[in-house]
Scaffold this motif. Structure first.
Motif, mmCIF file in Angstrom:
data_model
loop_
_atom_site.group_PDB
_atom_site.id
_atom_site.type_symbol
_atom_site.label_atom_id
_atom_site.label_comp_id
_atom_site.label_asym_id
_atom_site.label_seq_id
_atom_site.Cartn_x
_atom_site.Cartn_y
_atom_site.Cartn_z
ATOM 1 N N ASN A 197 0.812 -1.220 0.000
ATOM 2 C CA ASN A 197 0.000 0.000 0.000
ATOM 3 C C ASN A 197 0.844 1.269 0.000
ATOM 4 O OD1 ASN A 197 -2.518 -1.370 0.076
ATOM 5 N ND2 ASN A 197 -2.220 -1.749 2.268
ATOM 6 N N PHE A 198 2.139 1.121 -0.281
ATOM 7 C CA PHE A 198 3.039 2.266 -0.259
ATOM 8 C C PHE A 198 3.463 2.646 -1.674
ATOM 9 C CE2 PHE A 198 2.960 0.653 3.945
ATOM 10 C CZ PHE A 198 3.225 1.727 4.779
ATOM 11 N N ASP A 226 1.944 -1.358 -6.861
ATOM 12 C CA ASP A 226 1.337 -0.825 -8.083
ATOM 13 C C ASP A 226 1.276 0.696 -8.097
ATOM 14 O OD1 ASP A 226 -0.611 -0.345 -6.219
ATOM 15 O OD2 ASP A 226 -2.183 -1.517 -7.196
ATOM 16 N N LYS A 227 2.002 1.340 -7.219
ATOM 17 C CA LYS A 227 2.053 2.806 -7.185
ATOM 18 C C LYS A 227 3.519 3.232 -7.227
ATOM 19 C CE LYS A 227 -0.412 2.656 -3.422
ATOM 20 N NZ LYS A 227 -1.026 1.330 -3.521
ATOM 21 N N LEU A 240 11.574 13.549 -2.206
ATOM 22 C CA LEU A 240 10.301 12.826 -2.245
ATOM 23 C C LEU A 240 10.164 11.896 -1.043
ATOM 24 C CD1 LEU A 240 10.224 11.986 -6.055
ATOM 25 C CD2 LEU A 240 8.585 13.431 -4.859
ATOM 26 N N LEU A 241 11.220 11.161 -0.755
ATOM 27 C CA LEU A 241 11.177 10.236 0.384
ATOM 28 C C LEU A 241 10.942 10.984 1.691
ATOM 29 C CD1 LEU A 241 14.166 7.922 -0.605
ATOM 30 C CD2 LEU A 241 11.776 7.212 -0.444
ATOM 31 N N ASN A 246 4.375 7.958 3.031
ATOM 32 C CA ASN A 246 4.233 6.560 2.607
ATOM 33 C C ASN A 246 5.000 6.226 1.327
ATOM 34 O OD1 ASN A 246 2.553 6.190 4.828
ATOM 35 N ND2 ASN A 246 0.697 6.582 3.651
ATOM 36 N N THR A 247 6.162 6.818 1.166
ATOM 37 C CA THR A 247 7.025 6.478 0.034
ATOM 38 C C THR A 247 8.235 5.690 0.518
ATOM 39 O OG1 THR A 247 8.153 8.615 0.236
ATOM 40 C CG2 THR A 247 6.376 8.457 -1.377
#
Length: 307
Positions: A197-198, A226-227, A240-241, A246-247
């Motif tokens: 889910n991440f 899938d993201k 971004l991290l 949630n990345t």
């Protein structure tokens, strides 16, 4: 054949366009085309393939352009020393993957450069195909490429065909890096299902000889996720991290000072069985310079420190 012919051919290879090369050389296109044709007739080879889609370099052209680039560089050095009275420059160039331990090694290497002498140092992070192509046709001397161990035979065959020497520098499995605020950051180990889910931060340019990109993505990207956000350089990935909830990202080991700078943690993943290789490449016959050896030494030191 003369030095101008060599210069013309190198410029055409760099631009992959007769018209663009002619513009850069301040000459008209028919004269440049004629000069390249005369050069090919003199050598008895085809340096370039000409198609409706543009120009590409032939295998024989690759070999010739290596000689031509080296000759032009040496001429520049001779002129600098004897005509301008300048001391010989310290020159170093390398293409590398987007890896923090290699970046750390480059920092340490840069500290050791003799600051009393002139220097031109080029360090470029890129993917394997661009590293290979640019060493073939430009003045870059070294490259480090990264690929999965399962593709080792494909890369070794391709490198041999293109006239490269190769040496294994490092072998490892990816670990996950994420912000300390990530809900998974407290775990000591992960499995792929934990990450379903991440959002994965990923580099968008994997490459393996003779494998279509669509097929390669099946080997590189995990089904449970899938993201994805695709990036092409390291600076954005850390921002971004750090700031996007949630990345996470798959990486080779990252130095602690970089983790601390961006408030990140790295966690092993026991279900990640893929093994990667970082491999040093350079053209066959190239003699490593003192600066080359110094950089390789620092990379090996970083490898021992972070893996």
């Amino acid at each position: 054949m003369n030095l101008l012919h060599l210069k013309y051919a190198v410029e055409v290879a760099k631009t992959q366009s007769i018209s663009k090369a002619a513009e850069n050389l301040y000459m008209n296109q028919p004269n440049l085309s004629r000069a390249i044709k005369q050069l090919e007739e003199t050598l008895g080879i085809s340096i370039f393939n000409r198609t409706s889609k543009g120009i590409s370099v032939t295998p024989q052209g690759d070999e010739f352009l290596l000689y031509a680039t080296n000759i032009l560089r040496q001429v520049d050095e001779v002129e600098a020393v004897y005509r301008e009275g300048k001391p010989k420059k310290q020159c170093f160039s390398v293409f590398v993957p987007r890896a923090s331990y290699i970046s750390e090694a480059f920092v340490e290497f840069s500290k050791l450069i003799d600051q009393t002498k002139s220097a031109e140092i080029f360090y470029k992070e890129t993917d394997a195909v661009r590293a290979i192509d640019n060493i073939l046709v430009s003045d870059y001397k070294l490259g480090i490429i990264r690929y999965q161990q399962i593709f080792d035979d494909r890369f070794k065959m391709m490198l041999a065909e293109k006239g490269f020497e190769s040496e294994l520098l490092c072998e490892f499995s990816y670990i996950a890096v994420m912000a300390k605020s990530n809900p998974l950051s407290c775990k000591e180990d992960l499995i792929h299902e934990d990450l379903a889910n991440f959002i994965e931060i990923a580099h968008a340019d994997p490459y393996v000889p003779s494998i279509p990109l669509s097929k390669l993505k099946e080997e590189e990207y995990i089904d449970e996720i899938d993201k994805r956000i695709f990036v092409f350089e390291r600076g954005s990935q850390f921002d971004l991290l750090q700031h996007v909830p949630n990345t996470f990202m798959w990486v080779s080991s990252i130095p602690q000072r970089t983790l601390d700078k961006y408030d990140l943690v790295q966690i092993p993943c026991k279900s990640n069985k893929r093994i990667y290789r970082d491999v040093l490449i350079y053209r066959h016959g190239y003699v490593l310079s003192d600066l080359d050896k110094l950089f390789i030494t620092e990379v090996c030191k970083a490898k021992r420190k972070y893996f």
